[in-house]
Design an enzyme around this catalytic site. Structure first.
Site, PDB file in Angstrom:
ATOM      1  N   HIS A   1      -4.156 -10.447  10.718  1.00  0.00           N
ATOM      2  CA  HIS A   1      -3.147  -9.994   9.537  1.00  0.00           C
ATOM      3  C   HIS A   1      -2.719  -8.434   9.923  1.00  0.00           C
ATOM      4  O   HIS A   1      -2.782  -8.322  11.186  1.00  0.00           O
ATOM      5  CB  HIS A   1      -4.593  -9.425   8.659  1.00  0.00           C
ATOM      6  CG  HIS A   1      -5.503  -8.380   9.234  1.00  0.00           C
ATOM      7  ND1 HIS A   1      -5.325  -7.262   9.395  1.00  0.00           N
ATOM      8  CD2 HIS A   1      -6.632  -8.567  10.001  1.00  0.00           C
ATOM      9  CE1 HIS A   1      -6.414  -6.741   9.992  1.00  0.00           C
ATOM     10  NE2 HIS A   1      -7.163  -7.522  10.402  1.00  0.00           N
TER      11      HIS A   1
ATOM     12  N   ARG B   1       1.094   3.264   2.161  1.00  0.00           N
ATOM     13  CA  ARG B   1       1.298   4.163   0.984  1.00  0.00           C
ATOM     14  C   ARG B   1       2.924   4.390   0.987  1.00  0.00           C
ATOM     15  O   ARG B   1       3.558   4.418   1.535  1.00  0.00           O
ATOM     16  CB  ARG B   1       0.752   5.553   1.690  1.00  0.00           C
ATOM     17  CG  ARG B   1      -0.588   5.552   1.782  1.00  0.00           C
ATOM     18  CD  ARG B   1      -1.642   5.254   0.701  1.00  0.00           C
ATOM     19  NE  ARG B   1      -2.959   5.049   1.304  1.00  0.00           N
ATOM     20  CZ  ARG B   1      -3.842   4.290   1.189  1.00  0.00           C
ATOM     21  NH1 ARG B   1      -3.551   3.131   0.388  1.00  0.00           N
ATOM     22  NH2 ARG B   1      -4.881   4.088   1.666  1.00  0.00           N
TER      23      ARG B   1
END
Length: 586
Positions: free
Chosen positions: A17, A420
């Site tokens: 991932h 973020r």
């Protein structure tokens, strides 16, 4: 100019991932992007970062052959150190056919790791360009550690790296000096807090490597539950010499989930829309045990290494409540947390690993991705007959709209690297009422209504709003909100524990975003905005203006700001009386 390309694949021997790529010139980071931002598949599971590599090369207008070397943040040969674990797991399988199949897979992986570790990567790179530059493999956790020390301002530090698994290690303590990194202690896979938290995450109905942050957000809604805690403590050990293999001792997390089902005589959760008290208390307890152990490790080794400087990296370090516990330890004086702490950040460590720490500039922001000029966006809007305005004082006008209740998509400058949104690909709202939080959850993000949000605030105001405020430009630290300020930013205060995960903004880091925050303060008296990532539920953060437009019209946003241009929706209730033209066709 000497180019280095560092890339984190998510195939074969290189994890599953968060693939990414980063381009460096003479050790300076020029460009970096996660593959998910280009494929539009969250975490880009089982994917080679071909598009990210091409984006790196395109940014500098070079070919693959112009790169001097390629760095992979894995050293597959180290996998032999846990060969015994793979074999034990194989012989615990419940059928001979499965045992034979797994043995074949283990044998293949070990052969490739020892004798042809880069073969598959070379094959994939040949599709991009030839000849393929020399490839170097570097240890996974060392790359994490480099990313936590080299771009810090420390001359010496204790560095902790923690994730699910590197080649064979899950948690590592390092002594970092100007001469480099020394491995002090290694906790081997499967003794992994990353896998422990992943098992809890799966048991609570989320996906591992995707829902851990949601479990962290759920934890403050829970309470002390002696029965849950006692049962978990009978299964695992915490502290400096922790042992969580009672839940993590087999492949993946399925064994851990089944162990939790047996431990609590209760099946795994099948919905995440709402949680009962048991589920909240389990999240609370899991978070408590994680903080207890990692804090004990940091306390122990800052003492042994005689340093109050601490660097952190690895996927576990995305847990900002854990970071709060570490930050508040008496032995910790200064803390640097790599903002791209998860596997995508390995590309940064790989690019810096052969540089002297003093040669790497301190990290100031994470704006390393693509950007789009106003003229390009204007042409896109006009081609698609989308009305827009170009305000003389954009920040003031947008601040007024937010103060009047508008939900704003904010698209500026270079794309952020990491999980973020930090004022370049953000969704913004008024932080002063919980109604803002609820509207963003329900109509914009389309996610569970209990989920909290985070704020952006001017750095100069942080001391007035936060207890023990420090610089926090990356939304990776948590702070207690001062009681007298909670009502002013109720949309971004966690209802369970009155904490918040802020981004502190300076004019140097992001001039336009700082101007927006300052304008909102002039209007409302509050130098804070609700800031969440510009994406719909379960999709990556938007990269291009086209993606921003798609989400704008598919989500409950009122206003879209694309660089200098402002677009609004027709008949938006939030804009009535504001004097802003709507986005009818030209």
């Amino acid at each position: 100019m000497t180019y280095t390309l560092s890339l984190k694949p998510a195939i074969d021997l290189y994890g599953q991932h968060d693939p990414s790529a980063a381009l460096f010139a003479d050790g300076e980071l020029l460009f970096a992007i996660e593959e998910e931002r280009l494929t539009r598949e969250k975490h880009a599971v089982d994917t080679f970062p071909e598009q990210a590599i091409r984006a790196c090369l395109e940014y500098e207008a070079i070919e693959l052959a112009d790169v001097e070397k390629i760095v992979l943040p894995y050293q597959p040969k180290l996998r032999r150190k846990i060969l015994g674990h793979y074999l034990r797991n194989t012989f615990q399988l419940d059928s001979n056919l499965r045992k034979i199949s797994h043995l074949q897979n283990v044998a293949r992986d070990q052969f490739m790791a020892q004798f042809a570790p880069t073969r598959l990567v070379e094959n994939r790179l040949e599709r991009i360009g030839m000849p393929v530059p020399p490839i170097e493999c570097r240890p996974h956790h060392e790359c994490h550690a480099v990313s936590a020390f080299h771009p810090s301002s420390f001359d010496e530090a204790m560095v902790l790296t923690a994730d699910a698994k590197g080649e064979y290690d899950s948690t590592v303590i390092w002594h970092a000096t100007s001469d480099g990194l020394t491995r002090v202690r290694t906790y081997k896979h499967p003794n992994s807090w990353g896998l422990f938290y992943a098992a809890i995450t799966n048991y609570l109905g989320y996906r591992m490597f995707n829902g851990e942050g949601k479990v962290m957000g759920l934890a403050p809604y829970g309470e002390e539950n002696p029965e849950i805690e006692a049962r978990l403590r009978r299964t695992i050990e915490t502290g400096v010499d922790y042992d969580v293999t009672g839940l993590t001792g087999r492949w993946g997390t399925e064994h851990g989930v089944r162990a939790l089902e047996d431990l609590f005589d209760r099946p795994r959760s099948t919905t995440t829309e709402a949680f009962d008290q048991f589920e909240k208390d389990l999240a609370y307890t899991a978070q408590k045990l994680l903080e207890e152990s990692v804090s004990a490790i940091v306390q122990e080794y800052t003492g042994k290494l005689d340093t109050g400087n601490v660097g952190l990296a690895g996927g576990v370090i995305l847990n900002c409540k854990l970071n709060k516990a570490i930050m508040e330890l008496p032995s910790v004086d200064e803390l640097f947390i790599q903002p791209v702490a998860h596997d995508a950040g390995l590309a940064l460590g790989g690019g810096w690993i052969d540089r002297h720490p003093d040669e790497v500039a301190p990290m100031r922001d994470v704006y390393f991705g693509p950007q789009y000029e106003t003229d390009h966006i204007r042409q896109l809007l006009e081609t698609n007959k989308i009305a827009y305005t170009e305000p003389d004082d954009l920040e003031r006008q947008v601040a007024e709209l937010i103060a009047d209740g508008a939900l704003v998509g904010w698209f500026q400058g270079r794309l952020e690297l990491g999980p973020r949104a930090l004022g370049n690909r953000s969704i913004l709202a008024d932080p002063r009422t919980t109604d803002s939080r609820d509207r963003v959850n329900r109509f914009v993000k389309h996610r569970e209504e209990w989920r909290p949000f985070a704020p952006s605030m001017t750095r100069s105001a942080a001391d007035d709003y936060l207890e023990n405020a420090t610089d926090s430009p990356y939304m990776i630290k948590t702070f207690d909100v001062k009681p007298e300020r909670r009502d002013e930013m109720s949309a971004v205060v966690h209802p369970g524990d009155d904490t918040t995960r802020p981004q502190t903004v300076t004019e140097e880091q992001n001039p336009r975003y700082h101007r927006l925050l300052t304008a909102f303060e002039e209007i409302s008296g509050v130098p804070v905005l609700l800031n969440t990532s510009f994406n719909d539920h379960a999709e990556p953060i938007v990269n291009t203006p086209t993606e921003a437009l798609k989400d704008f019209y598919g989500m409950g946003l009122d206003v879209l700001v694309l660089e200098d241009l402002l677009v609004t929706k027709p008949h938006s209730n939030s804009l009535e009386g504001a004097g802003i033209p709507d986005a009818r066709c030209l």
